[in-house]
Design an enzyme around this catalytic site. Structure first.
Site, PDB file in Angstrom:
ATOM      1  N   LYS A   1      10.252  10.880   4.708  1.00  0.00           N
ATOM      2  CA  LYS A   1       9.063  10.483   4.911  1.00  0.00           C
ATOM      3  C   LYS A   1       8.063  11.553   5.583  1.00  0.00           C
ATOM      4  CE  LYS A   1       6.472   7.074   3.633  1.00  0.00           C
ATOM      5  NZ  LYS A   1       6.655   5.990   2.400  1.00  0.00           N
TER       6      LYS A   1
ATOM      7  N   GLY B   1      -2.984  -9.850  -2.235  1.00  0.00           N
ATOM      8  CA  GLY B   1      -3.542  -8.358  -2.427  1.00  0.00           C
ATOM      9  C   GLY B   1      -3.830  -8.072  -3.948  1.00  0.00           C
TER      10      GLY B   1
ATOM     11  N   GLY C   1      -4.351  -5.106  -5.517  1.00  0.00           N
ATOM     12  CA  GLY C   1      -4.530  -3.592  -5.719  1.00  0.00           C
ATOM     13  C   GLY C   1      -3.713  -3.245  -6.706  1.00  0.00           C
ATOM     14  N   ASN C   2      -3.132  -2.237  -6.740  1.00  0.00           N
ATOM     15  CA  ASN C   2      -2.298  -1.504  -7.583  1.00  0.00           C
ATOM     16  C   ASN C   2      -1.170  -2.243  -8.122  1.00  0.00           C
ATOM     17  OD1 ASN C   2       0.370   0.065  -8.115  1.00  0.00           O
ATOM     18  ND2 ASN C   2      -1.162   1.595  -9.011  1.00  0.00           N
TER      19      ASN C   2
ATOM     20  N   GLY D   1      -0.145  -5.507  -6.680  1.00  0.00           N
ATOM     21  CA  GLY D   1      -0.800  -6.979  -6.875  1.00  0.00           C
ATOM     22  C   GLY D   1      -1.336  -7.252  -8.181  1.00  0.00           C
ATOM     23  N   TYR D   2      -2.079  -6.404  -8.756  1.00  0.00           N
ATOM     24  CA  TYR D   2      -2.958  -6.729  -9.745  1.00  0.00           C
ATOM     25  C   TYR D   2      -1.871  -6.568 -11.254  1.00  0.00           C
ATOM     26  CZ  TYR D   2      -5.906  -5.986 -13.904  1.00  0.00           C
ATOM     27  OH  TYR D   2      -6.492  -6.099 -15.075  1.00  0.00           O
TER      28      TYR D   2
HETATM   29  P1  NAD Z   1      -3.796  -0.900  -2.684  1.00  0.00           P
HETATM   30  O1  NAD Z   1      -4.461  -0.125  -1.655  1.00  0.00           O
HETATM   31  O2  NAD Z   1      -3.821  -0.617  -4.312  1.00  0.00           O
HETATM   32  O3  NAD Z   1      -4.273  -2.269  -2.604  1.00  0.00           O
HETATM   33  C1  NAD Z   1      -3.763  -3.331  -1.603  1.00  0.00           C
HETATM   34  C2  NAD Z   1      -4.743  -4.564  -1.714  1.00  0.00           C
HETATM   35  O4  NAD Z   1      -4.569  -5.372  -0.580  1.00  0.00           O
HETATM   36  C3  NAD Z   1      -6.193  -4.460  -1.925  1.00  0.00           C
HETATM   37  O5  NAD Z   1      -6.513  -5.303  -3.032  1.00  0.00           O
HETATM   38  C4  NAD Z   1      -6.572  -4.967  -0.861  1.00  0.00           C
HETATM   39  O6  NAD Z   1      -8.112  -5.595  -1.047  1.00  0.00           O
HETATM   40  C5  NAD Z   1      -5.809  -5.859  -0.258  1.00  0.00           C
HETATM   41  N1  NAD Z   1      -5.787  -6.057   1.231  1.00  0.00           N
HETATM   42  C6  NAD Z   1      -6.085  -5.359   2.312  1.00  0.00           C
HETATM   43  N2  NAD Z   1      -6.092  -6.280   3.250  1.00  0.00           N
HETATM   44  C7  NAD Z   1      -5.801  -7.270   3.102  1.00  0.00           C
HETATM   45  C8  NAD Z   1      -5.704  -8.515   3.778  1.00  0.00           C
HETATM   46  N3  NAD Z   1      -5.662  -8.674   5.225  1.00  0.00           N
HETATM   47  N4  NAD Z   1      -5.189  -9.633   2.945  1.00  0.00           N
HETATM   48  C9  NAD Z   1      -5.186  -9.620   1.905  1.00  0.00           C
HETATM   49  N5  NAD Z   1      -5.224  -8.574   1.052  1.00  0.00           N
HETATM   50  C10 NAD Z   1      -5.615  -7.529   1.686  1.00  0.00           C
HETATM   51  O7  NAD Z   1      -2.211  -0.783  -2.443  1.00  0.00           O
HETATM   52  P2  NAD Z   1      -0.881  -0.906  -3.186  1.00  0.00           P
HETATM   53  O8  NAD Z   1      -0.466   0.290  -3.633  1.00  0.00           O
HETATM   54  O9  NAD Z   1      -1.075  -2.055  -4.086  1.00  0.00           O
HETATM   55  O10 NAD Z   1       0.056  -1.366  -2.119  1.00  0.00           O
HETATM   56  C11 NAD Z   1       0.129  -2.710  -1.644  1.00  0.00           C
HETATM   57  C12 NAD Z   1       1.415  -2.770  -0.951  1.00  0.00           C
HETATM   58  O11 NAD Z   1       2.597  -2.344  -1.637  1.00  0.00           O
HETATM   59  C13 NAD Z   1       1.776  -1.842   0.319  1.00  0.00           C
HETATM   60  O12 NAD Z   1       2.331  -2.636   1.440  1.00  0.00           O
HETATM   61  C14 NAD Z   1       2.457  -0.619  -0.081  1.00  0.00           C
HETATM   62  O13 NAD Z   1       3.055   0.046   0.980  1.00  0.00           O
HETATM   63  C15 NAD Z   1       3.271  -1.375  -1.010  1.00  0.00           C
HETATM   64  N6  NAD Z   1       4.097  -0.649  -1.972  1.00  0.00           N
HETATM   65  C16 NAD Z   1       3.288   0.054  -3.096  1.00  0.00           C
HETATM   66  C17 NAD Z   1       3.875   1.003  -3.993  1.00  0.00           C
HETATM   67  C18 NAD Z   1       3.003   1.615  -5.056  1.00  0.00           C
HETATM   68  O14 NAD Z   1       3.643   2.170  -5.759  1.00  0.00           O
HETATM   69  N7  NAD Z   1       1.771   1.600  -4.857  1.00  0.00           N
HETATM   70  C19 NAD Z   1       5.273   1.311  -3.906  1.00  0.00           C
HETATM   71  C20 NAD Z   1       6.043   0.573  -3.082  1.00  0.00           C
HETATM   72  C21 NAD Z   1       5.470  -0.199  -2.028  1.00  0.00           C
END
Ligand code: NAD
Length: 382
Positions: free
Chosen positions: A78, A190, A192-193, A195-196
């Site tokens: 990391k 959530g 985001g990427n 959750g959606y």
């Molecule tokens: P993102 O930034 O695209 O989305 C995050 C979402 O969480 C947003 O909708 C935001 O509004 C929401 N959010 C923020 N604070 C919040 C709260 N207090 N309560 C509820 N929702 C809240 O991020 P992402 O890429 O979707 O990542 C989400 C999680 O998944 C993180 O923990 C990340 O480490 C993990 N993750 C992501 C990936 C990836 O490929 N993107 C891979 C492995 C793990």
């Protein structure tokens, strides 16, 4: 086993840059190369004001476990820069990205260490980093960084990979617990990427998405939502809470609502000793990293609630990063269909292996995943 307690190598350095106003500033950069017994170090680079060595070490170890859980031939690492990207211009962020590579170029490479984006870094960051790396080394494989834009050697399917991987994990646990999509409800924290994309796949498969949230708040509707419709409102008006005619809740309240599957996909430490006993789901699918504290884990296990751990549930992302690296080394470009058809068996096998360990040893799924991963790493180290 002791060799797994400390990282193989720690790089800590200063990145001096000239700011746009001609002043000089220096930023602290890190790369922790934790373990490479199973393949090159792999893991993201985070730009955040709270980045420090302890955090980078912990996240690097997590990557060692994650790559071993899904069985891809990579190790774990990391990196990070202690910086608040919101206070910087794009030109300054580019200088920091190039500065990080100038410092690390001798220690990374397609067969050595393959970084990726993380919090506040993105395909553009990877493009700058790759460009700098190519200038310094003349390497043209493009395999030193993943998460690149498609036209710079990125992989199809990376965008939805983590949500898709989480969906495959859902299909597996649903089968084990005899949860049928048409009679099962899901709450996604959530949008985001991750959750959606997960919510759309689950909705299309027939599951009822009864609760959703973002940083501004949560909505609940026992009759179910169409996530694409909610996303449209969020884009137009700013938040899921702008969706009319449904129950509005806080994020804390959302986690305690009726559902069969609770999928935290936002932040760490959302399920704690304070609220775990109030969870009504029978499955917690950890799409986010670290959403459940160790105390909450125990409470959930005692309540016979299955926690599908992050190292499995969100490993679709690192698996498709592995595919990107593999395509770059072979000078190939796979279709999205090819990528997803390779992801499914990897996720499903990882789930089955962990489930078997859970049944054989009567352990929760997280302990089973760690045990399996550590076994694989130690056997490679030997
Ligand atoms: P993102 O930034 O695209 O989305 C995050 C979402 O969480 C947003 O909708 C935001 O509004 C929401 N959010 C923020 N604070 C919040 C709260 N207090 N309560 C509820 N929702 C809240 O991020 P992402 O890429 O979707 O990542 C989400 C999680 O998944 C993180 O923990 C990340 O480490 C993990 N993750 C992501 C990936 C990836 O490929 N993107 C891979 C492995 C793990």
């Amino acid at each position: 086993m002791n060799k797994l307690k400390e990282p193989n190598k720690v790089h800590e350095f200063d990145i001096p840059i000239t700011m746009d106003d001609n002043t000089k500033k220096s930023f602290k950069g890190y790369r922790v190369q934790f373990n490479n017994a199973r393949g090159p170090y792999k893991g993201g680079i985070r730009f955040h004001p709270q980045v420090d060595l302890d955090e980078v070490k912990a996240l690097a170890f997590w990557m060692v476990i994650k790559t071993a859980v899904v069985g891809v031939p990579l190790g774990g690492g990391k990196g990070g820069v202690e910086v608040n990207p919101k206070e910087l211009k794009e030109t300054e962020l580019e200088k920091i990205s190039r500065g990080w590579v100038a410092e690390m170029a001798d220690h990374i490479g397609p067969r050595v260490d393959v970084p990726a984006p993380d919090i506040n870094t993105n395909p553009q960051t990877m493009e700058w980093m790759l460009d700098e790396y190519e200038k310094i080394t003349n390497d043209t494989t493009r395999a030193t960084f993943t998460g690149k834009p498609i036209e710079s050697g990125g992989s199809e399917g990376r965008e939805q990979a983590t949500g898709q991987g989480g969906f495959y994990a859902l299909e597996e646990i649903a089968q084990k617990l005899d949860l049928k999509p048409e009679s099962s409800s899901i709450i996604v924290q959530g949008l985001g990427n991750v959750g959606y994309n997960f919510a759309v796949l689950a909705h299309n498969a027939g599951y009822k998405i009864v609760g959703m949230s973002d940083s501004k708040g949560a909505i609940y509707n026992a009759g179910g939502f169409d996530p694409e419709e909610i996303q449209k409102i969020k884009k137009e008006k700013g938040s899921v809470v702008d969706f009319e005619g449904v129950i509005k809740l806080t994020n804390e309240e959302l986690l305690e609502q009726e559902c069969d599957i609770l999928a935290p996909a936002a932040l760490e430490n959302q399920l704690t000793s304070a609220n775990a006993a109030k969870v009504k789901a029978s499955v917690v699918l950890e799409l986010a990293n670290g959403p459940t504290t160790p105390k909450a884990d125990k409470i959930l296990w005692d309540k016979k609630i299955y926690v599908v751990p992050d190292v499995l549930a969100n490993a679709g992302g690192v698996t498709v990063s592995y595919f990107e690296w593999d395509q770059n080394l072979k000078n190939q470009h796979w279709t999205e269909q090819e990528v997803l058809s390779k992801l499914e068996p990897i996720m499903k096998k990882a789930f089955q292996d962990i489930w078997k360990a859970h049944v054989d040893h009567n352990m929760d799924l997280r302990t089973s995943a760690f045990m399996l991963a550590v076994k694989r790493i130690i056997s490679a180290m030997k």
